[in-house]
Write an enzyme that holds these catalytic residues in place. Sequence first.
Site, PDB file in Angstrom:
ATOM      1  N   ASP A   1      -1.395  -1.705   0.137  1.00 47.29           N
ATOM      2  CA  ASP A   1      -2.830  -2.200  -0.119  1.00 47.29           C
ATOM      3  C   ASP A   1      -3.016  -1.277  -1.345  1.00 47.29           C
ATOM      4  O   ASP A   1      -2.723  -1.736  -3.398  1.00 47.29           O
ATOM      5  CB  ASP A   1      -3.950  -1.556   0.836  1.00 47.29           C
ATOM      6  CG  ASP A   1      -5.308  -1.438   0.604  1.00 47.29           C
ATOM      7  OD1 ASP A   1      -6.336  -2.047  -0.194  1.00 47.29           O
ATOM      8  OD2 ASP A   1      -6.385  -0.843   1.059  1.00 47.29           O
TER       9      ASP A   1
ATOM     10  N   GLU B   1       6.574  -2.478   6.243  1.00 42.39           N
ATOM     11  CA  GLU B   1       5.510  -1.633   6.582  1.00 42.39           C
ATOM     12  C   GLU B   1       4.450  -2.461   6.125  1.00 42.39           C
ATOM     13  O   GLU B   1       5.186  -4.147   6.138  1.00 42.39           O
ATOM     14  CB  GLU B   1       5.092  -1.279   4.668  1.00 42.39           C
ATOM     15  CG  GLU B   1       4.200  -0.843   4.637  1.00 42.39           C
ATOM     16  CD  GLU B   1       2.940   0.740   5.361  1.00 42.39           C
ATOM     17  OE1 GLU B   1       3.553   0.136   6.440  1.00 42.39           O
ATOM     18  OE2 GLU B   1       2.691   1.359   4.664  1.00 42.39           O
ATOM     19  N   ASP B   2       3.632  -2.426   7.338  1.00 39.01           N
ATOM     20  CA  ASP B   2       2.570  -3.725   8.024  1.00 39.01           C
ATOM     21  C   ASP B   2       1.621  -3.865   5.995  1.00 39.01           C
ATOM     22  O   ASP B   2       1.405  -5.171   6.489  1.00 39.01           O
ATOM     23  CB  ASP B   2       1.537  -3.371   8.208  1.00 39.01           C
ATOM     24  CG  ASP B   2       0.803  -1.903   8.220  1.00 39.01           C
ATOM     25  OD1 ASP B   2       0.317  -1.510   7.501  1.00 39.01           O
ATOM     26  OD2 ASP B   2       0.178  -1.316   9.145  1.00 39.01           O
TER      27      ASP B   2
ATOM     28  N   ARG C   1      -4.733  -3.818  17.242  1.00 35.66           N
ATOM     29  CA  ARG C   1      -3.516  -3.852  17.103  1.00 35.66           C
ATOM     30  C   ARG C   1      -3.117  -5.294  18.110  1.00 35.66           C
ATOM     31  O   ARG C   1      -1.838  -5.458  16.933  1.00 35.66           O
ATOM     32  CB  ARG C   1      -2.458  -2.770  17.158  1.00 35.66           C
ATOM     33  CG  ARG C   1      -3.263  -1.466  16.214  1.00 35.66           C
ATOM     34  CD  ARG C   1      -1.784  -0.266  16.133  1.00 35.66           C
ATOM     35  NE  ARG C   1      -2.566   1.162  15.487  1.00 35.66           N
ATOM     36  CZ  ARG C   1      -2.850   1.074  14.435  1.00 35.66           C
ATOM     37  NH1 ARG C   1      -1.957   0.616  13.297  1.00 35.66           N
ATOM     38  NH2 ARG C   1      -3.493   2.438  13.662  1.00 35.66           N
TER      39      ARG C   1
HETATM   40  P1  IMP Z   1      -2.743   1.619   0.331  1.00 35.62           P
HETATM   41  O1  IMP Z   1      -1.544   3.177   0.636  1.00 35.62           O
HETATM   42  O2  IMP Z   1      -3.256   1.515   0.369  1.00 35.62           O
HETATM   43  O3  IMP Z   1      -1.293   0.592   0.129  1.00 35.62           O
HETATM   44  O4  IMP Z   1      -2.700   1.627   1.464  1.00 35.62           O
HETATM   45  C1  IMP Z   1      -1.408   1.281   3.442  1.00 35.62           C
HETATM   46  C2  IMP Z   1      -1.876   1.347   4.630  1.00 35.62           C
HETATM   47  O5  IMP Z   1      -3.606   1.463   5.264  1.00 35.62           O
HETATM   48  C3  IMP Z   1      -1.012   0.262   5.113  1.00 35.62           C
HETATM   49  O6  IMP Z   1      -0.307   0.476   6.105  1.00 35.62           O
HETATM   50  C4  IMP Z   1      -2.528   0.060   6.434  1.00 35.62           C
HETATM   51  O7  IMP Z   1      -2.229   1.462   7.314  1.00 35.62           O
HETATM   52  C5  IMP Z   1      -4.023   0.435   6.049  1.00 35.62           C
HETATM   53  N1  IMP Z   1      -4.418  -0.748   5.675  1.00 35.62           N
HETATM   54  C6  IMP Z   1      -4.983  -1.343   4.349  1.00 35.62           C
HETATM   55  N2  IMP Z   1      -4.918  -2.709   3.976  1.00 35.62           N
HETATM   56  C7  IMP Z   1      -5.675  -2.996   5.954  1.00 35.62           C
HETATM   57  C8  IMP Z   1      -6.598  -4.045   6.085  1.00 35.62           C
HETATM   58  O8  IMP Z   1      -6.921  -5.013   5.638  1.00 35.62           O
HETATM   59  N3  IMP Z   1      -6.262  -3.752   7.387  1.00 35.62           N
HETATM   60  C9  IMP Z   1      -5.879  -2.291   8.225  1.00 35.62           C
HETATM   61  N4  IMP Z   1      -5.056  -1.414   7.764  1.00 35.62           N
HETATM   62  C10 IMP Z   1      -5.264  -1.044   6.388  1.00 35.62           C
HETATM   63 MG    MG Z   2      -0.196   1.842   7.964  1.00 30.07          MG
END
Ligand code: IMP
Ligand code: MG
Length: 189
Positions: A105, A101-102, A167
């Site tokens: 969050d 995963e990138d 990106r």
């Molecule tokens: P989560 O489900 O809240 O953990 O979010 C995960 C996804 O949100 C990641 O795979 C990213 O695609 C996107 N994301 C969360 N934070 C960022 C950020 O700072 N920049 C760009 N994409 C983000």
């Molecule tokens: Mg993502």
Amino acid sequence: MEIEKSALNNVLISETQIRDRIQELGKQISQDYKNQELVLVCVLRGATLFFADLVREISLPLTFEFLQTSSYNDSTEPSKNIEFIRAGDNYIKHKHVLIIEDIIDTGQTLKFLVDHLQSLNPRTIKICTLLDKPSRRQFSVSVDYIGFEIPNVFVIGYGLDYSQMYRNLPYIAVLEATSENTSQPSTNV
Ligand code: IMP
Ligand code: MG
């Protein structure tokens, strides 16, 4: 381009730092899975550059899978809709799965992914993320490999987007808020 200039001023993690850390992660993963066969699951689209660089640092027999979720749509606030473009078959059954995963969050995406993949009866599931924002966590996930822990800022570059852009930046930068007194950009930046 305007954003390129401002992004350059806000570099959080440089190309060199990314490359060095990925080499370390690759070595670690290669050791941890020694004599085992791996299925690497790349979470589209943000993890693609990380995935492409990381796989070349892993010296093991492995296969690739790709899954897409959409948690941000076109904004910086996560929505509740996460969908798979590929679901439900035998592609990970009885196998060692490593999710790439990138960024983690809130943890919502990963929790959803792990729950889904678990239902497909893999032998093991582990998570490898380039970036971790632990201060934003709402869903508990255990992360096995972390490239860098970062503060609560919105980042772009090296696969990460803002409204699908940026990106292709080779480094990770903090996206500057353009409206006053906001720590995260509004959706119409
Ligand atoms: P989560 O489900 O809240 O953990 O979010 C995960 C996804 O949100 C990641 O795979 C990213 O695609 C996107 N994301 C969360 N934070 C960022 C950020 O700072 N920049 C760009 N994409 C983000
Ligand atoms: Mg993502």
